[in-house]
Design a protein around this motif. Structure first.
Motif, PDB file in Angstrom:
ATOM      1  N   ILE A 276      15.423  -6.843  -3.317  1.00  0.00           N
ATOM      2  CA  ILE A 276      14.021  -6.548  -3.616  1.00  0.00           C
ATOM      3  C   ILE A 276      13.208  -6.659  -2.342  1.00  0.00           C
ATOM      4  O   ILE A 276      13.131  -7.724  -1.726  1.00  0.00           O
ATOM      5  N   LYS A 277      12.626  -5.553  -1.971  1.00  0.00           N
ATOM      6  CA  LYS A 277      11.788  -5.523  -0.775  1.00  0.00           C
ATOM      7  C   LYS A 277      10.351  -5.807  -1.176  1.00  0.00           C
ATOM      8  O   LYS A 277       9.847  -5.258  -2.153  1.00  0.00           O
ATOM      9  N   PRO A 278       9.655  -6.648  -0.419  1.00  0.00           N
ATOM     10  CA  PRO A 278       8.256  -6.952  -0.744  1.00  0.00           C
ATOM     11  C   PRO A 278       7.334  -5.791  -0.399  1.00  0.00           C
ATOM     12  O   PRO A 278       7.701  -4.902   0.362  1.00  0.00           O
ATOM     13  N   GLY A 279       6.145  -5.834  -0.964  1.00  0.00           N
ATOM     14  CA  GLY A 279       5.136  -4.836  -0.660  1.00  0.00           C
ATOM     15  C   GLY A 279       4.384  -5.183   0.610  1.00  0.00           C
ATOM     16  O   GLY A 279       4.351  -6.335   1.031  1.00  0.00           O
ATOM     17  N   LYS A 280       3.806  -4.190   1.210  1.00  0.00           N
ATOM     18  CA  LYS A 280       2.970  -4.361   2.403  1.00  0.00           C
ATOM     19  C   LYS A 280       1.563  -3.892   2.082  1.00  0.00           C
ATOM     20  O   LYS A 280       1.378  -2.953   1.307  1.00  0.00           O
ATOM     21  N   VAL A 281       0.571  -4.538   2.687  1.00  0.00           N
ATOM     22  CA  VAL A 281      -0.820  -4.194   2.385  1.00  0.00           C
ATOM     23  C   VAL A 281      -1.171  -2.762   2.779  1.00  0.00           C
ATOM     24  O   VAL A 281      -2.090  -2.186   2.218  1.00  0.00           O
ATOM     25  N   ASN A 282      -0.415  -2.179   3.691  1.00  0.00           N
ATOM     26  CA  ASN A 282      -0.725  -0.805   4.095  1.00  0.00           C
ATOM     27  C   ASN A 282      -0.058   0.242   3.193  1.00  0.00           C
ATOM     28  O   ASN A 282      -0.276   1.435   3.369  1.00  0.00           O
ATOM     29  N   TYR A 283       0.721  -0.187   2.195  1.00  0.00           N
ATOM     30  CA  TYR A 283       1.297   0.747   1.229  1.00  0.00           C
ATOM     31  C   TYR A 283       0.218   1.171   0.240  1.00  0.00           C
ATOM     32  O   TYR A 283      -0.671   0.393  -0.091  1.00  0.00           O
ATOM     33  N   SER A 284       0.338   2.365  -0.275  1.00  0.00           N
ATOM     34  CA  SER A 284      -0.621   2.839  -1.286  1.00  0.00           C
ATOM     35  C   SER A 284      -0.348   2.129  -2.610  1.00  0.00           C
ATOM     36  O   SER A 284       0.796   1.728  -2.879  1.00  0.00           O
TER      37      SER A 284
ATOM     38  N   MET B 158       3.522  -9.716  -1.749  1.00  0.00           N
ATOM     39  CA  MET B 158       2.788  -8.875  -0.805  1.00  0.00           C
ATOM     40  C   MET B 158       2.688  -9.557   0.554  1.00  0.00           C
ATOM     41  O   MET B 158       2.454 -10.764   0.634  1.00  0.00           O
ATOM     42  N   PHE B 159       2.815  -8.738   1.606  1.00  0.00           N
ATOM     43  CA  PHE B 159       2.754  -9.230   2.966  1.00  0.00           C
ATOM     44  C   PHE B 159       1.821  -8.384   3.809  1.00  0.00           C
ATOM     45  O   PHE B 159       1.688  -7.178   3.597  1.00  0.00           O
ATOM     46  N   SER B 160       1.197  -9.049   4.757  1.00  0.00           N
ATOM     47  CA  SER B 160       0.432  -8.396   5.796  1.00  0.00           C
ATOM     48  C   SER B 160       1.177  -8.722   7.084  1.00  0.00           C
ATOM     49  O   SER B 160       1.124  -9.864   7.558  1.00  0.00           O
ATOM     50  N   GLY B 161       1.916  -7.769   7.585  1.00  0.00           N
ATOM     51  CA  GLY B 161       2.813  -8.060   8.700  1.00  0.00           C
ATOM     52  C   GLY B 161       3.904  -8.987   8.194  1.00  0.00           C
ATOM     53  O   GLY B 161       4.576  -8.689   7.218  1.00  0.00           O
ATOM     54  N   LEU B 162       4.033 -10.156   8.823  1.00  0.00           N
ATOM     55  CA  LEU B 162       5.015 -11.147   8.382  1.00  0.00           C
ATOM     56  C   LEU B 162       4.383 -12.262   7.557  1.00  0.00           C
ATOM     57  O   LEU B 162       5.059 -13.206   7.164  1.00  0.00           O
ATOM     58  N   ASP B 163       3.080 -12.159   7.306  1.00  0.00           N
ATOM     59  CA  ASP B 163       2.357 -13.207   6.576  1.00  0.00           C
ATOM     60  C   ASP B 163       2.324 -12.928   5.080  1.00  0.00           C
ATOM     61  O   ASP B 163       1.874 -11.862   4.648  1.00  0.00           O
ATOM     62  N   PHE B 164       2.799 -13.898   4.295  1.00  0.00           N
ATOM     63  CA  PHE B 164       2.761 -13.799   2.843  1.00  0.00           C
ATOM     64  C   PHE B 164       1.316 -13.979   2.389  1.00  0.00           C
ATOM     65  O   PHE B 164       0.662 -14.949   2.753  1.00  0.00           O
ATOM     66  N   ILE B 165       0.810 -13.013   1.606  1.00  0.00           N
ATOM     67  CA  ILE B 165      -0.576 -13.134   1.140  1.00  0.00           C
ATOM     68  C   ILE B 165      -0.665 -13.410  -0.358  1.00  0.00           C
ATOM     69  O   ILE B 165      -1.723 -13.724  -0.869  1.00  0.00           O
ATOM     70  N   GLY B 166       0.463 -13.286  -1.073  1.00  0.00           N
ATOM     71  CA  GLY B 166       0.472 -13.581  -2.502  1.00  0.00           C
ATOM     72  C   GLY B 166       1.268 -12.548  -3.276  1.00  0.00           C
ATOM     73  O   GLY B 166       1.924 -11.682  -2.702  1.00  0.00           O
ATOM     74  N   ASN B 167       1.183 -12.657  -4.592  1.00  0.00           N
ATOM     75  CA  ASN B 167       1.876 -11.739  -5.498  1.00  0.00           C
ATOM     76  C   ASN B 167       0.837 -10.944  -6.264  1.00  0.00           C
ATOM     77  O   ASN B 167      -0.200 -11.481  -6.641  1.00  0.00           O
ATOM     78  N   ILE B 168       1.143  -9.691  -6.521  1.00  0.00           N
ATOM     79  CA  ILE B 168       0.211  -8.861  -7.262  1.00  0.00           C
ATOM     80  C   ILE B 168       0.896  -8.377  -8.540  1.00  0.00           C
ATOM     81  O   ILE B 168       2.060  -7.963  -8.514  1.00  0.00           O
ATOM     82  N   ALA B 169       0.179  -8.489  -9.644  1.00  0.00           N
ATOM     83  CA  ALA B 169       0.710  -8.090 -10.946  1.00  0.00           C
ATOM     84  C   ALA B 169       0.670  -6.576 -11.115  1.00  0.00           C
ATOM     85  O   ALA B 169      -0.165  -5.895 -10.515  1.00  0.00           O
ATOM     86  N   GLU B 170       1.546  -6.078 -11.955  1.00  0.00           N
ATOM     87  CA  GLU B 170       1.615  -4.639 -12.221  1.00  0.00           C
ATOM     88  C   GLU B 170       0.274  -4.110 -12.721  1.00  0.00           C
ATOM     89  O   GLU B 170      -0.187  -3.059 -12.269  1.00  0.00           O
ATOM     90  N   GLU B 171      -0.374  -4.838 -13.632  1.00  0.00           N
ATOM     91  CA  GLU B 171      -1.662  -4.388 -14.169  1.00  0.00           C
ATOM     92  C   GLU B 171      -2.729  -4.296 -13.077  1.00  0.00           C
ATOM     93  O   GLU B 171      -3.559  -3.396 -13.080  1.00  0.00           O
ATOM     94  N   ASP B 172      -2.692  -5.235 -12.151  1.00  0.00           N
ATOM     95  CA  ASP B 172      -3.672  -5.234 -11.064  1.00  0.00           C
ATOM     96  C   ASP B 172      -3.434  -4.078 -10.094  1.00  0.00           C
ATOM     97  O   ASP B 172      -4.374  -3.545  -9.515  1.00  0.00           O
TER      98      ASP B 172
ATOM     99  N   GLU C 110      -2.050 -13.477  -6.347  1.00  0.00           N
ATOM    100  CA  GLU C 110      -1.898 -14.854  -6.797  1.00  0.00           C
ATOM    101  C   GLU C 110      -0.883 -15.520  -5.872  1.00  0.00           C
ATOM    102  O   GLU C 110       0.175 -14.966  -5.618  1.00  0.00           O
ATOM    103  N   SER C 111      -1.214 -16.705  -5.400  1.00  0.00           N
ATOM    104  CA  SER C 111      -0.345 -17.361  -4.423  1.00  0.00           C
ATOM    105  C   SER C 111       0.620 -18.333  -5.107  1.00  0.00           C
ATOM    106  O   SER C 111       0.310 -19.498  -5.318  1.00  0.00           O
ATOM    107  N   PHE C 112       1.775 -17.826  -5.472  1.00  0.00           N
ATOM    108  CA  PHE C 112       2.842 -18.697  -5.965  1.00  0.00           C
ATOM    109  C   PHE C 112       4.147 -18.254  -5.328  1.00  0.00           C
ATOM    110  O   PHE C 112       4.369 -17.081  -5.076  1.00  0.00           O
ATOM    111  N   PHE C 113       4.986 -19.228  -5.028  1.00  0.00           N
ATOM    112  CA  PHE C 113       6.289 -18.981  -4.416  1.00  0.00           C
ATOM    113  C   PHE C 113       7.131 -20.226  -4.607  1.00  0.00           C
ATOM    114  O   PHE C 113       6.632 -21.260  -5.064  1.00  0.00           O
ATOM    115  N   ILE C 114       8.378 -20.130  -4.261  1.00  0.00           N
ATOM    116  CA  ILE C 114       9.262 -21.290  -4.304  1.00  0.00           C
ATOM    117  C   ILE C 114       9.778 -21.528  -2.891  1.00  0.00           C
ATOM    118  O   ILE C 114      10.006 -20.571  -2.142  1.00  0.00           O
TER     119      ILE C 114
END
Length: 129
Positions: A11-19, A37-51, A70-74
């Motif tokens: 599973i590849k994470p999303g990038k803020v510059n993706y549509s 979601m990531f901005s460069g190498l920085d984790f910015i949080g998770n985004i829900a499908e509805e959002d 939303e900022s959750f991770f393990i």
């Protein structure tokens, strides 16, 4: 039973510059409730499908995305059972795994964790009884 044993690199994470459309397509293809979601190498949080669907109407996605994450991770030193608890609390089927330095290591999915749980000896003994 540390969570690092169950990390998936598929599973590849999303990038803020993706549509938003591209991000929504990723979520649907992988059947995820959220996308890390990531901005460069920085984790910015998770985004829900509805959002993501709502974000598609935004004029400035890169700036507005922070309002939806939303900022959750393990962390790498937590366990399989910690992951189940975090998934339940956050109503998600995916958790990004971050190192102590907040470096992205991969993700764990609910499906992978359930499969791992089913292979544990004490669960297998219950199934045989």
């Amino acid at each position: 039973m540390y969570i690092t044993t169950y990390i998936s690199q598929e599973i590849k994470p999303g990038k803020v510059n993706y549509s938003p459309d591209r991000l929504l397509k990723m979520v649907k293809e992988m059947k995820l409730s959220h996308l890390p979601m990531f901005s460069g190498l920085d984790f910015i949080g998770n985004i829900a499908e509805e959002d993501l669907a709502e974000l598609a109407f935004s004029e400035n996605v890169a700036e507005d995305i922070n309002d939806f994450t939303e900022s959750f991770f393990i962390s790498e030193d937590q366990t399989l059972f910690d992951a189940f608890q975090l998934m339940h609390i956050n109503h998600t089927n995916i958790l990004p795994v971050l190192s102590k330095e907040l470096k992205y290591l991969g993700c764990v999915t609910e499906q992978n964790l359930v499969e791992a749980l089913a292979k544990l000896p004490f669960i297998q003994e219950l199934a045989v009884s």
